[in-house]
Write a protein that holds these residues in place. Structure first.
Motif, PDB file in Angstrom:
ATOM      1  N   THR A 289     -90.605 -50.301  22.471  1.00  0.00           N
ATOM      2  CA  THR A 289     -89.407 -49.809  21.788  1.00  0.00           C
ATOM      3  C   THR A 289     -88.764 -48.743  22.670  1.00  0.00           C
ATOM      4  OG1 THR A 289     -90.718 -48.178  20.565  1.00  0.00           O
ATOM      5  CG2 THR A 289     -90.250 -50.252  19.459  1.00  0.00           C
ATOM      6  N   ILE A 290     -87.429 -48.634  22.572  1.00  0.00           N
ATOM      7  CA  ILE A 290     -86.728 -47.647  23.386  1.00  0.00           C
ATOM      8  C   ILE A 290     -85.485 -47.171  22.646  1.00  0.00           C
ATOM      9  CG2 ILE A 290     -85.282 -49.328  24.622  1.00  0.00           C
ATOM     10  CD1 ILE A 290     -85.803 -47.563  27.181  1.00  0.00           C
ATOM     11  N   GLY A 291     -85.147 -45.919  22.824  1.00  0.00           N
ATOM     12  CA  GLY A 291     -83.933 -45.349  22.277  1.00  0.00           C
ATOM     13  C   GLY A 291     -83.315 -44.437  23.312  1.00  0.00           C
ATOM     14  N   GLU A 292     -82.029 -44.148  23.179  1.00  0.00           N
ATOM     15  CA  GLU A 292     -81.368 -43.329  24.191  1.00  0.00           C
ATOM     16  C   GLU A 292     -80.290 -42.466  23.559  1.00  0.00           C
ATOM     17  OE1 GLU A 292     -79.152 -47.049  23.678  1.00  0.00           O
ATOM     18  OE2 GLU A 292     -81.241 -46.738  24.264  1.00  0.00           O
ATOM     19  N   HIS A 293     -80.027 -41.341  24.202  1.00  0.00           N
ATOM     20  CA  HIS A 293     -78.867 -40.516  23.908  1.00  0.00           C
ATOM     21  C   HIS A 293     -78.048 -40.412  25.189  1.00  0.00           C
ATOM     22  CE1 HIS A 293     -81.462 -38.648  20.613  1.00  0.00           C
ATOM     23  NE2 HIS A 293     -80.436 -39.156  19.989  1.00  0.00           N
ATOM     24  N   GLY A 466     -88.974 -56.457  26.940  1.00  0.00           N
ATOM     25  CA  GLY A 466     -88.003 -55.376  27.062  1.00  0.00           C
ATOM     26  C   GLY A 466     -87.444 -55.310  28.470  1.00  0.00           C
ATOM     27  N   GLY A 467     -86.132 -55.051  28.577  1.00  0.00           N
ATOM     28  CA  GLY A 467     -85.477 -54.965  29.875  1.00  0.00           C
ATOM     29  C   GLY A 467     -84.161 -55.724  29.824  1.00  0.00           C
ATOM     30  N   GLY A 468     -83.634 -56.086  30.985  1.00  0.00           N
ATOM     31  CA  GLY A 468     -82.408 -56.849  31.044  1.00  0.00           C
ATOM     32  C   GLY A 468     -81.198 -56.057  30.608  1.00  0.00           C
TER      33      GLY A 468
END
Length: 480
Positions: A289-293, A466-468
């Protein structure tokens, strides 16, 4: 609140806007520049690709933050279609657009004239006028459905063979039984332009093939230690476990922040088309899982954290219990002096985590089958291997489709993995951040839902990578 009529417009405030259309409808959005054409697949937001820079679709609501749209974007067009394909909009309840502002205030309402036989409606558009943004009511129907809209906005439209289809970039595909041929679907599949690479296909990485923890001795530089301490204090107050600093995430965040500062624009893709998620994967961090600001303006890490904790959506990311690692990068814009920030939050990919994630997809899928009075699907390791390989292959060869660049179809992949099933079906999706989100998206799409609720299917394999360019790629491979 302003009541709009077709052609009417109203200025919009800065910040996050909400556009909601309640009822038995599907929303989608097309992001374009001054040419009126999309730049690529990331410019199409719909139930199976629910987010793009500055936009996110959740159920009947689209949120738009104009300042975070991709570079060159000057227009977001909201499209409404029936949740059940080929249903004339005139047979459904009245369409009403409700527009809300960043503080939850009601800004505008638009009820277009009742359509008749049209199956798609261009409802409204958010567009840039100078340095400001405005909303214009449209209410233009398309008798050709999504295919007509797609062509006008620069998308390629093809007929998808052997698919039980909804209109969208990834309609569920169902293969023929052994010895037969699949009938061509009447549903339209929108195929966005995708980058092609000349390199030989990379072998899909085995699940969990990446370090599961931050590099030994990894710690934030001195000025960022207080940021990490304050983050973990906020997480502890919310009952979330602490996050650790990860140097790989920090390197990817710093490089991405530098690219945004160089252009003076917030966005999830660099000038060369490299996505933030590709940068994370290339740096050696495989994530579940990944999240970003992505933020510009706050001068210090403390100010950035205060900003993130002050916004409901951003706060949820900071406090998300799934994340175990964080990395932060900051680079000033040499022209304006504004600081551009990228904060990355992630859970590493492990065999155990991947098994938990795919098992949850199976559990949620079987919950919908139980509600429909159908027997549950059993996990199938051969279908799982084929599904996992397809998710990884879509990243490795930069495509998003049931048909791989080598021409292989879902039933070919199932047979190659040793599956004995006579009937095979496949659902794919990209961009969703959790099993619940991806299964909800499939169930809200008639073509994908048909696969999930097909009585003759008995087994399921689930793949995730995950990726791309989209960040996450999901595959369900059914057998019966």
């Amino acid at each position: 609140m302003i009541e709009l009529v077709p052609g009417g417009n109203t200025p919009l405030p800065d910040g996050t806007l909400t556009l909601r259309v309640p009822g038995p409808f599907d929303l989608s959005a097309l992001i374009t520049g001054d040419s009126g054409k999309v730049a690529g697949d990331a410019d199409f937001v719909f139930y199976n690709q629910p987010s793009a820079p500055g936009t996110r679709l959740a159920g009947d609501t689209l949120t738009v933050e104009a300042s975070r749209l991709r570079a060159g974007a000057s227009r977001v067009t909201l499209v409404v279609s029936p949740a059940e394909p080929d249903t004339p909009l005139g047979r459904l309840p009245s369409i009403v657009l409700q527009v809300g502002g960043p503080r939850g205030q009601a800004l505008a309402r638009f009820a277009p004239p009742p359509p008749r036989q049209e199956t798609v409606l261009l409802l409204a558009e958010i567009y840039r006028r100078g340095t400001a943004w405005k909303l214009r009511a449209i209410g233009q129907g398309y008798a050709e459905g999504l295919a007509g809209v797609a062509r006008d906005f620069g998308l390629e439209v093809t007929e998808e063979p052997a698919a039980a289809g909804g209109a969208g970039a990834a309609a569920g595909a169902t293969g023929p039984a052994a010895g037969g041929r699949g009938a061509a679907s009447e549903a339209v599949t929108v195929v966005m332009p995708r980058p092609r690479t000349a390199a030989a296909p990379a072998a899909p990485p085995p699940p969990g093939h990446a370090p599961a923890r931050a590099p030994a001795g990894s710690a934030p530089p001195g000025p960022l230690q207080d940021f990490l301490t304050r983050v973990n204090s906020a997480r502890a107050a919310a009952g979330a476990p602490p996050v650790q600093w990860d140097a790989r995430l920090a390197d990817a965040a710093r490089t991405h922040a530098a690219g945004m500062a160089a252009r003076g624009v917030l966005g999830s893709e660099s000038a060369d088309g490299t996505s933030l998620y590709q940068r994370v994967a290339a740096g050696g961090y495989a994530y579940l899982t990944i999240g970003e600001h992505l933020v510009s303006g706050p001068p210090t890490p403390t100010d950035l954290l205060d900003y993130c904790l002050g916004d409901d959506g951003s706060r949820r990311t900071v406090l998300d219990r799934a994340y175990t690692h964080v990395g932060l990068g900051q680079v000033p814009d040499a022209r304006s002096g504004d600081v551009f920030w990228t904060a990355l939050w992630a859970e590493p990919l492990t065999p155990q985590g991947l098994a938990r994630c795919t098992a949850e997809v199976l559990t949620l899928t079987n919950g919908h089958r139980a509600a429909a009075g159908l027997r549950p699907l059993a996990p199938d390791p051969r279908l799982t291997a084929a599904a996992q390989a397809h998710s990884a292959d879509m990243i490795a060869r930069a495509f998003y489709a049931h048909t791989a660049p080598d021409g292989s179809e879902p039933w070919h992949r199932a047979a190659a993995a040793g599956s004995p099933h006579r009937a095979v079906g496949e659902n794919i999706a990209c961009g969703q951040r959790s099993p619940a989100e991806v299964v909800d998206g499939w169930m809200n799409s008639p073509g994908h839902r048909a696969n999930i609720l097909k009585p003759t299917f008995t087994h399921l394999g689930v793949g995730f990578a995950g990726g791309g360019s989209a960040g996450t790629y999901w595959t369900q491979l059914f057998g019966g």
